[in-house]
Scaffold this motif. Structure first.
Motif, short mmCIF file in Angstrom:
data_model
loop_
_atom_site.label_atom_id
_atom_site.label_comp_id
_atom_site.label_asym_id
_atom_site.label_seq_id
_atom_site.Cartn_x
_atom_site.Cartn_y
_atom_site.Cartn_z
N HIS A 145 32.98 31.53 40.88
CA HIS A 145 33.64 32.50 41.62
C HIS A 145 33.15 32.68 43.04
O HIS A 145 31.83 32.49 43.16
CB HIS A 145 33.29 33.87 40.77
N ALA A 146 33.97 32.87 43.92
CA ALA A 146 33.45 33.02 45.18
C ALA A 146 33.67 34.56 45.65
O ALA A 146 34.85 35.01 45.35
CB ALA A 146 34.15 32.20 46.14
N LEU A 147 32.54 34.86 46.41
CA LEU A 147 32.77 36.47 46.95
C LEU A 147 33.51 36.39 48.23
O LEU A 147 32.78 36.41 49.41
CB LEU A 147 31.49 36.88 47.10
N LEU A 148 34.71 36.21 48.28
CA LEU A 148 35.62 35.91 49.73
C LEU A 148 35.19 37.14 50.60
O LEU A 148 35.38 36.98 52.18
CB LEU A 148 37.12 35.74 49.64
N THR A 149 35.05 38.27 50.00
CA THR A 149 34.83 39.52 50.92
C THR A 149 33.84 39.34 51.83
O THR A 149 33.70 40.10 52.84
CB THR A 149 34.67 40.82 50.01
N ALA A 150 32.78 38.59 51.67
CA ALA A 150 31.59 38.66 52.42
C ALA A 150 31.95 37.93 53.78
O ALA A 150 31.14 37.97 54.77
CB ALA A 150 30.57 37.78 51.50
N ARG A 151 33.10 37.35 53.63
CA ARG A 151 33.46 36.61 55.03
C ARG A 151 34.12 37.54 56.15
O ARG A 151 34.49 37.19 57.19
CB ARG A 151 34.35 35.45 54.78
N PHE A 152 34.32 38.80 55.80
CA PHE A 152 35.02 39.60 56.77
C PHE A 152 34.20 40.79 57.29
O PHE A 152 33.28 41.12 56.72
CB PHE A 152 36.05 40.34 55.96
N ASN A 153 34.39 41.02 58.62
CA ASN A 153 33.40 41.86 59.02
C ASN A 153 33.49 43.35 58.53
O ASN A 153 32.34 43.86 58.56
CB ASN A 153 34.06 42.21 60.72
N ASN A 154 34.54 43.75 57.97
CA ASN A 154 34.43 45.02 57.24
C ASN A 154 34.87 44.64 56.01
O ASN A 154 36.02 44.71 55.59
CB ASN A 154 35.48 46.21 57.91
N PRO A 155 34.04 44.25 54.89
CA PRO A 155 34.19 44.18 53.51
C PRO A 155 35.00 45.00 53.03
O PRO A 155 34.65 46.40 53.07
CB PRO A 155 32.76 43.99 53.08
N GLY A 156 36.00 44.73 52.36
CA GLY A 156 36.76 45.50 51.57
C GLY A 156 36.34 46.00 50.24
O GLY A 156 35.08 45.62 50.06
N PRO A 157 37.04 46.71 49.62
CA PRO A 157 36.38 47.15 48.30
C PRO A 157 36.19 46.12 47.41
O PRO A 157 36.82 45.24 47.17
CB PRO A 157 37.74 48.20 47.72
N GLU A 158 35.02 46.20 46.68
CA GLU A 158 34.47 45.20 45.92
C GLU A 158 34.95 45.46 44.54
O GLU A 158 35.03 44.62 43.56
CB GLU A 158 33.17 44.89 45.76
N ALA A 159 35.45 46.72 44.14
CA ALA A 159 35.76 47.16 42.98
C ALA A 159 36.65 46.33 42.04
O ALA A 159 36.54 45.92 40.85
CB ALA A 159 36.21 48.66 42.79
N PRO A 160 38.03 45.85 42.96
CA PRO A 160 38.84 44.85 41.85
C PRO A 160 38.29 43.74 41.29
O PRO A 160 38.33 43.26 40.38
CB PRO A 160 39.96 44.71 42.83
N PHE A 161 37.24 43.05 42.30
CA PHE A 161 36.85 41.94 41.87
C PHE A 161 35.59 42.23 40.73
O PHE A 161 35.56 41.29 39.87
CB PHE A 161 36.02 41.36 43.06
N VAL A 162 35.00 43.33 40.71
CA VAL A 162 33.92 43.66 39.79
C VAL A 162 34.92 43.83 38.50
O VAL A 162 34.72 43.34 37.29
CB VAL A 162 33.16 44.86 40.12
N ASP A 163 36.00 44.53 38.61
CA ASP A 163 36.79 44.76 37.24
C ASP A 163 37.20 43.45 36.83
O ASP A 163 37.20 43.05 35.59
CB ASP A 163 38.09 45.58 37.67
#
Ligand code: ADP
Length: 630
Positions: free
Chosen positions: A85-103
């Motif tokens: 699995h890849a944490l795509l959010t880490a690529r953005f300046n303002n990481p979005g909410p991680e909750a959905p990915f955690v769910d």
């Protein structure tokens, strides 16, 4: 009855099934692979979860992950089920909410926990540490390919293993100054994501000891487009330092390797980086993190844990830079001498020299050239030998011709004596007459003057005879001069005229009314003519005195000068015609048989021909042909 029948029918099938089972178990025992399948059937399949930081193709971590996965699959004694699995959010300046990915992960792994979690890179490490309690409690965690500063040490548990790396920016910059000592300025390419900002600060902090000597330019607040523009117009003695480019100041997300290739294409200065995954794509090289070191440790830790080892028992020091490596092509491009590289450096991507690449072809060409050179020098040597042999043969010819002239002159002795006696006799008579006249009372001075003039003339005649004789007897080497043939023949006739007169032979000379210039040795050519005339006079020795005639004439036929010597003798027998020019062929009792052989050799040495024939009216005709000078 029917039941019995059916039993007897079933029995062979049961035997076959038992046999198959026995065979299967035998095969299973004999091969490890089937053994693994068998174990997996018994529930030994290992489930591995890999967490990527930016994406599966994002360098440098993608390269670490690829190598770890490949090694794991190769070395694992158990069948593996690898989930990624890849944490795509880490690529953005303002990481979005991680909750959905955690769910999402939670729903995936609820009730089917992985046997181990592997995080690759800092963002994945942070995520795993943050959510492991909720997502994978009690599952061992390996934090791999993460810089030691980015590990949250406080949250580490006994169930964790850290395979960290250690960046040493002073070493990286020191390398630039080592290989390019004239460097005045270093431009640092690092993006603008939170992680990259962290690194900008770290680099700044670490470089403080560098002082004012080197100007460090920061590109983190520029769009990548602007970075490319600036990189293309850098002043001399500038180097580029490639850190990371995931998000630029304009918020544009970049794949690091593509961004690096664009920078390489645009930049007018060398690019340095400390990561092996970027090496080979345009960076010069230096000390760097090698993938293999991190991946080997990660895999051995993973296999140890999957085999039952306690994570707490596995601990590693952060991995520093490996020995420096350099890209040979870049060293060439930027004129970096190999002597500038630190000891123990490795140079890779060395282009094969033409010699290495076309070894066989070059060897073949070289051997062909060698053979050719050998042949040419052999031929030159042969030519030289031939020239020497030619000169030698000419000298021999000259010597032989000289000997032959002596014998010819022997025949002319009477004639010569006669020619000398005549003027000497007249001189004596004239001198006596003058003496008598001087005794008279009044001598006739005019008469005496006349007598003295006659004496002088006779003296000149006698000297001329001696001169000719000396010249024909002179032993000279073969020498080439311009010759006028008519004069040369006339002089030869002068030598034999007295002999002819003595033998009552009519000697007729008819020169052509034009100059005949040829190149050759005058003495030798004269000798040939002399020989022919003497032979002709010999041939008519027995003829009636009234019929003794020798005719000499010169002619011009196109570009060829001809000398013809004919006589009224018996001619040459048809059977002898082919032999007269052979050495030692003679029909005379006292003959040597060398005269014509020497004549032929002399004429051929002058690029001419000589031929013999018997005239229709009888008598021999010898014809000499020589090329005329233009
Ligand atoms: P030699 O005069 O010593 O015999 P040459 O080589 O000069 O040697 O001549 C070879 C032979 O060629 C002579 O012996 C003679 O038989 C023949 N020969 C040469 N000139 C004439 C000539 N004018 N007429 C007939 N025979 C000739």
């Amino acid at each position: 009855m029917s039941g019995r029948t059916s039993i007897s029918k079933v029995r062979p099938k049961a035997v076959a099934a038992l046999f198959c089972l026995a065979l299967l178990s035998a095969v299973c025992l004999s091969t490890g692979r089937v053994g693994a399948v068998e174990r997996s059937l018994r529930g030994e399949l290992k489930r591995v979860l890999i967490l990527h930081s930016f994406g599966r193709d994002f360098r440098p971590w993608s390269e670490y992950a690829r190598d770890i996965k490949a090694k794991l699959e190769r070395q694992s004694p158990w069948p593996l089920d690898i989930q990624e699995h890849a944490l795509l959010t880490a690529r953005f300046n303002n990481p979005g909410p991680e909750a959905p990915f955690v769910d999402y992960l939670q729903s995936l792994y609820q009730g089917a926990m992985p046997d181990i979690v592997l995080s690759i890179g800092a963002p994945a490490a942070r995520f795993a540490q943050k959510y492991r309690g909720r997502l994978f409690p009690d599952v061992p965690l390996i934090l791999s390919a993460v810089e030691h500063r980015l590990i949250n040490r406080a949250d580490l548990s006994d169930n964790d293993v850290v395979v960290a790396i250690r960046n040493d920016f002073m070493a990286a910059f020191g390398n630039i100054l080592q290989v390019l000592p004239d460097t005045k300025s270093i431009a640092v390419v690092i993006g603008a994501s939170p992680l990259e900002k962290f690194w900008v600060e770290e680099v700044k902090r670490e470089l403080q000891p560098l002082g004012e000597g080197i100007e460090v330019v920061w590109y983190s607040d520029l769009s990548f487009e602007e970075i490319l523009k600036r990189a293309s117009r850098l002043p001399p003695h500038t180097a580029l330092f490639w850190g990371l480019m995931s998000v630029d100041a304009a918020g544009v997300v970049h794949e690091s390797d593509i961004a690096l290739r664009s920078l390489y294409a645009a930049a007018n200065a060398p690019i340095f980086s400390y990561q092996e995954p970027f090496f080979g794509d345009g960076t010069v090289g230096g000390p760097m993190h090698m993938i293999a070191e991190t991946s080997s440790r990660t895999v051995s830790a993973a296999i140890g844990i999957l085999g039952g080892a306690k994570p707490a028992s596995i601990s590693y020091e952060p991995i520093g830079f490996a020995a420096p490596r350099y890209d040979w092509r870049q060293l060439q491009r930027w004129g970096i001498s190999e002597s500038r590289l630190p000891p123990g450096s490795e140079i890779v991507f060395r282009e094969q020299s033409i010699w290495e690449r076309y070894r066989w072809q070059m060897l073949l060409i070289a051997s062909v050239i060698l053979v050719q050179a050998g042949l040419i020098s052999g031929m030159l040597h042969e030519r030289r030998r031939r020239q020497i042999a030619e000169v030698e043969s000419r000298q021999r010819l000259a010597e032989l011709a000289h000997a032959n002239r002596y014998s010819a002159v022997g025949e002319l002795t009477t004639s010569i004596a006669h020619e000398l006696n005549q003027p000497l006799g007249s001189i004596l008579t004239n001198a006596e007459t003058a003496e008598l006249m001087l005794r008279a009372a009044s001598p006739d001075i005019d008469e005496i003057r006349q007598i003295l003039a006659d004496i002088r003339r006779d003296d000149q005649r006698a000297s001329e005879v001696i001169r000719r004789l000396r010249s024909i007897l002179k032993k000279t080497p073969f020498e080439i001069k311009n010759i006028e043939l008519n004069d040369m023949v006339r002089e030869a006739i002068g030598l034999v005229r007295a002999v002819a007169d003595g033998r009552r032979i009519t000697l007729i000379y008819t020169p052509v009314l034009a100059d005949l210039h040829v190149r050759g040795d005058p003495i030798q050519l004269q000798q040939v003519v002399l020989n022919l005339i003497i032979n002709a006079m010999d041939a008519i020795f027995d003829a009636d005195p009234g019929k003794r005639q020798v005719s000499v004439s010169t002619l011009r036929v196109g570009n060829v000068a001809e000398i013809r010597v004919s006589d009224t003798g018996p001619g040459i027998a048809a059977s002898d015609l082919a032999d007269v020019f052979n050495p030692f062929f003679t029909t005379k009792p006292q003959g040597m048989g060398m005269g014509l052989a020497i004549a032929k050799t002399i004429i051929e040495a002058h690029h001419g021909t000589i031929g013999a024939a018997t005239q229709p009216a009888g008598g021999a005709l010898f014809t000499i042909r020589l090329p005329i000078l233009h």
